[in-house]
Structure formats: structure tokens, C-alpha cells
Design an enzyme around this catalytic site. Sequence first.
Site, short mmCIF file in Angstrom:
data_model
loop_
_atom_site.label_atom_id
_atom_site.label_comp_id
_atom_site.label_asym_id
_atom_site.label_seq_id
_atom_site.Cartn_x
_atom_site.Cartn_y
_atom_site.Cartn_z
CB THR A 231 -4.17 0.20 -4.87
OG1 THR A 231 -5.01 -0.71 -4.16
CG2 THR A 231 -4.41 0.04 -6.36
NE ARG B 49 -7.62 -4.60 -0.79
CZ ARG B 49 -7.25 -3.88 0.26
NH1 ARG B 49 -7.35 -2.53 0.20
NH2 ARG B 49 -6.81 -4.46 1.35
CG LEU C 74 -5.43 4.63 -6.92
CD1 LEU C 74 -4.03 4.60 -7.52
CD2 LEU C 74 -6.32 3.59 -7.58
CG ASP C 75 -7.85 0.61 -1.38
OD1 ASP C 75 -8.67 1.52 -1.11
OD2 ASP C 75 -8.20 -0.54 -1.72
NE ARG C 76 -1.76 3.42 4.67
CZ ARG C 76 -1.31 4.52 5.29
NH1 ARG C 76 -0.07 4.92 5.08
NH2 ARG C 76 -2.09 5.20 6.09
#
Length: 337
Positions: A155, A258, A151-153
Site C-alpha cells: 500500500t 482489501r 500501512l501494508d507493504r
Amino acid sequence: MNDRVSERVETIEVSEREAGMRLDRWFRVHFPEITHGYLQKLLRSGQVRVDARRVEANARLETGAKVRVPKAARTPKESAAGAKAEVKGTPEADRALIESMILFEDDDVLVLNKPFGIAVQGGTGTRRHIDGMLAGMVDRFGDRPRLVHRLDRDTTGILLVAKHRQAAAKLGRTFQTRSAAKTYWALIKGVPKPPQGKVEAALVKASGPDGDRIRKARPGEQKEAMHATTHYSVIDRAAHKVSWVSLKPVTGRQHQLRAHMEMIGHPIVGDGKYNGGETEPVIENIEAKLHLHARRLIIPHPAGKAKIDVSAPLPEHMLATWDLLGFDPRRFDSDDG
């Protein structure tokens, strides 16, 4: 005589999930107080053996192999300070953080609810991350936990972790074959038309002043492009300003959700990289954080047990936004959201 010998020596059988593990790592799991140097002494003297044979510390273990462990291994003649340095691992505050994230756990799998602003893996300038915290908790989990996806930082939500290498391999194949059903919740700008649809756009990575960014592939970029598909559905909306949407990625590309939302003209609120960072008057009191949450995961269990089906509650900043806009996430507590 035999009783006295048995008090000094223990034989431990290697389990199926430990197959392929190095002997020195196996000792770190079962006897974390033993330093590497002391283990080497026990191996050189023949006190530690595998299937009655002398081995090196880097020997790979097979299922059913019998490891001879002398009493000396359980009471190593090392200084307490040296032993502590060897097993210090993850600081207590980070251990407590990991424990607070756990949504589901069994012998094979760990499901975490990742908070906002914490990196999943290390990178340039990133020293504190979930992967590193888990690596220092071998004594807690019995092996080094392995990330199955990312997961992105910024998210939040469901992060799947395998508790041993066999589970990691099986879960990895499940993701590759797209047998995992993932649902994300997001707040996006505007209201998409139609309210349900599919975004199918190949993506490429492009460097920019704000770092790497994902964009739609252009003619001539097909070779490096990554096919990506996302299904979206509007759950609720606040006038025509913002929408609460359910996003279901078929593929799992970097920044896919995104980028896809920006491509259709409805960027995710709080996403400065993909044009969602500027607030509009109706949402001026919304916290300037990414409003993207990995809500639910349904995936076959790596050990053939009942399917894993876990949902993660919204983070505080999204709960505050939902309350401000009159959205009610509780209505999905008992169904698929």
C-alpha cells in the site's frame, strides 16, 4: 576563574518533549559522537550530573532538569573509528529515501509518502523497513521517530510519524477515538451497486497457504472478531470493468479495505491475496501491483496547532493506470478527493 569553568562545563535544561527519556538516550540525541562506554566513564567520575547529583545512565529525565555536560563530553577521547561505528545509523541511501518521502514536517510530526514494496515494520525475513530507517536517524530528528499507524507493504501513501514520545501518545489517542479522517484511493474490479455505500462486516484473522488472511467472521467467532466499517464512493469508472473509488475507513483493522472490497465482490486490482490479482482483457496492460493508496489524512495536531491536512500524489504504477484509463487525479488537487 568562573569564565574558565564555564568554558569547560555546559548546563542544558531538559525540554518538555524529552520528559521520561533515559539519560543515555538523551546524550545520543544531543551528542551522537559519544559512545556508551565513554559516557559511563564520565558518569562514574561525576563529570556528568543531573541537577548536581550523580546518576546512572538509565536515569529518567524530568522536564526542567539540568544536565551538566563537561567539555570532555563534546570532545570524547575515543578513536574516530569507534565513534563512527556508534553513530553510523541509517545508510546514506536509506536516509535519502526517507528525505524524499517527506510531505510535511514540523517539530512534532512527520508525514511520509510511502512508496510501493517497502515494509513499514520488521518481521520474519524483513530487514529493511521504514521503522528501522527512522530509528537510525536520531541525529536528524532529535529523538527516535515513532510510527503512529501502519500501512501494508504494497500500500502506498500517507504514513504518519511522531517525532517524540509526547506527540506519539497524543496521536495514538486520536486514532483510538477515531478522530482522524483517512481517505484512500483504489482501483477495484467492476462497478459496485449502489455507487456509494457502507461495508460493515466484523473481521477475523485466518491462516492459509499464502500466510495470514483477514475474512468475515462466521457464527461462533464473535469473541475474536473485530468490528470494521468502511465507506466507499465511486469517483470514475472504465465501462463496467473497473472503478476508481474513494475509501474511508471508520476503523483501522489489518487489511480492512482489501478484505471489505473482496467481500462485496469488487476486489482491489493487483491484490493477489484478496482475489484482485488476475487481470481482465480491458486492463491487461495494467501493472500487476496493488492499486491501493492512502491519499489524504486530516487529524488534529498533537501540539494544538492548526489541523494537519496532507494529501499524497499517486505512485507511478497507479498514475500509469489512471492515464491508461483516462482518469484525471489532478481535478482533486485543491479539494478533498
